[in-house]
Design an enzyme around this catalytic site. Sequence first.
Site, mmCIF file in Angstrom:
data_model
loop_
_atom_site.group_PDB
_atom_site.id
_atom_site.type_symbol
_atom_site.label_atom_id
_atom_site.label_comp_id
_atom_site.label_asym_id
_atom_site.label_seq_id
_atom_site.Cartn_x
_atom_site.Cartn_y
_atom_site.Cartn_z
ATOM 1 N N CYS A 138 0.797 -1.237 0.000
ATOM 2 C CA CYS A 138 0.000 0.000 0.000
ATOM 3 C C CYS A 138 0.821 1.276 0.000
ATOM 4 O O CYS A 138 0.309 2.331 0.374
ATOM 5 C CB CYS A 138 -0.951 -0.003 1.196
ATOM 6 S SG CYS A 138 -2.315 -1.159 1.002
ATOM 7 N N ASP A 139 2.065 1.219 -0.458
ATOM 8 C CA ASP A 139 2.853 2.446 -0.516
ATOM 9 C C ASP A 139 3.634 2.521 -1.829
ATOM 10 O O ASP A 139 4.860 2.681 -1.825
ATOM 11 C CB ASP A 139 3.819 2.501 0.675
ATOM 12 C CG ASP A 139 4.278 3.926 0.981
ATOM 13 O OD1 ASP A 139 3.679 4.872 0.428
ATOM 14 O OD2 ASP A 139 5.227 4.088 1.757
ATOM 15 N N PRO A 140 2.924 2.418 -2.977
ATOM 16 C CA PRO A 140 3.636 2.401 -4.261
ATOM 17 C C PRO A 140 3.947 3.793 -4.805
ATOM 18 O O PRO A 140 3.687 4.068 -5.984
ATOM 19 C CB PRO A 140 2.649 1.659 -5.173
ATOM 20 C CG PRO A 140 1.312 2.077 -4.666
ATOM 21 C CD PRO A 140 1.471 2.203 -3.162
ATOM 22 N N HIS A 141 4.487 4.679 -3.941
ATOM 23 C CA HIS A 141 4.899 5.963 -4.505
ATOM 24 C C HIS A 141 6.165 5.732 -5.341
ATOM 25 O O HIS A 141 6.855 4.715 -5.172
ATOM 26 C CB HIS A 141 5.075 7.022 -3.414
ATOM 27 C CG HIS A 141 6.229 6.817 -2.499
ATOM 28 N ND1 HIS A 141 7.546 6.972 -2.889
ATOM 29 C CD2 HIS A 141 6.282 6.479 -1.185
ATOM 30 C CE1 HIS A 141 8.354 6.758 -1.863
ATOM 31 N NE2 HIS A 141 7.616 6.440 -0.831
ATOM 32 N N ASN A 145 9.362 4.041 -4.225
ATOM 33 C CA ASN A 145 9.321 2.643 -3.796
ATOM 34 C C ASN A 145 9.145 1.663 -4.946
ATOM 35 O O ASN A 145 9.153 0.449 -4.725
ATOM 36 C CB ASN A 145 8.161 2.421 -2.801
ATOM 37 C CG ASN A 145 8.455 3.012 -1.440
ATOM 38 O OD1 ASN A 145 9.603 3.266 -1.107
ATOM 39 N ND2 ASN A 145 7.415 3.234 -0.658
#
Length: 467
Positions: free
Chosen positions: A251-254, A257
């Site tokens: 849940c952190d595909p910025h 990353n």
Amino acid sequence: MALRALKFASLTAAASGIYLYGNKFLDPNDFGVVRVGRAIATTAVISYDYLTSLRSVPYGSEEYEFLKSQVHLRSAERLRELCCSNRGTFIKVGQHLGALDYLLPEEYTRTLKVLHSQAPQSTRQEIEQVIREDLGKEVLLLVVKQIFPDFEFMWLVEEAKKNLPLELDFLHEGRNAEKVAHMLKNFDFLKVPRIYWELSTRRVLLMEFMEGGQVNDRAYMERNGINVNEISRNLGKLYSEMIFVNGFVHCDPHPGNVLVKKCPASGKAHIILLDHGLYQVLSESFRMDYCRLWQALIKADMKRVQKYSRRLGAGDLYPLFACMLTARSWESVNKGIDQSPVSASEDMEIRSNAAAYLPQITQLLNSVPRQMLLLLKTNDLLRGIESALHTRASASSFLNMSRCCIRAVATYQRSKSHSLYRRAQISLTEALSLWQINLYELFLWLKGSQLGNWVIALLRRMQHFTY
């Protein structure tokens, strides 16, 4: 309109500044008061700048647009400075805002993108303080509630408190990395850093070093001969598999990353997935409702869109919920989100409506299941990547989602059936549905290929000779 811009900027600053630091432990020895004061001061300066700079300028004029852009830029720079000064949770929020190309003004996203790869590092003491900090939250929330009575954000408090300890447990992160690598092992384009367990503890995680360009860096891909559409398509495959089939979602595909790199030996482009601290585990019932909702959205089946949106807590706000999930206008949702790409006018409509509907958006976020919150964040980040790569609303992404939804629903139905005949019937229906998607994908490929153009030209010529 200056008031609308003020409301937008104030809510952005408040949501990413004052409120989040409402979680902070107000101990002067830890300089918590200084940090809260910095957040409040930044918000006040941004609000005052919007109000005074745009108040006396005719809305829609060239001067208004120029001044608005300048205020956006100044405000974004102040917000970035606030994130870098206060660190911790502020960095996370800044990274998220920097990825929302399709929603926020360019001045904000361009300025905040630096946090994806050049964020200041925090000490271990500062990180641990985030977990302990809890006092003073209610008092500060009441203050912000008085300033912005339409903006509800208790859901964000609860989610931040729940997720931060998990993100800071490095053994937990290592297990997540190994689990997702095993779960998606059939995707040979995915690379997840190997964990060196013998040298890792709860406070120290030693991983394989991997490098590449950020997934939203189109220029990097073009310089290195990486197919932008292929990367976007493969990223969509990964997340469709995680969300719809497995219910275990990074849940952190910025962009900091998710990296891309072309393998010198094979020439294949790899997607490198980093930072495995934050995952969402979806319950079976939630995952099935979410699958069926997306199937309805792709088919433009409004009755089922309403039905499954309501089952997921949207209530009467289901049209807004559908627009938030798809990042499309309600008109496009009704027509079918796979029927046409996002136009410039639709993009402008989405951006302008985001501020106007903030009270309803926050009401909706308070009513949906907690599982939905991180999925919405993940959707935002993925849409931001697609926007940067100019691959939003591509037909291939919806086809991949459809495949995963069909497989997930069929697997669930088979697991609930005790009849051999019924299970065979489900499998046959699944195979036929997947075959239809493959046939449609072949049609789209032929339509866009040189071979397809030759076939169409030949058919037209034959038709001409016939008559």
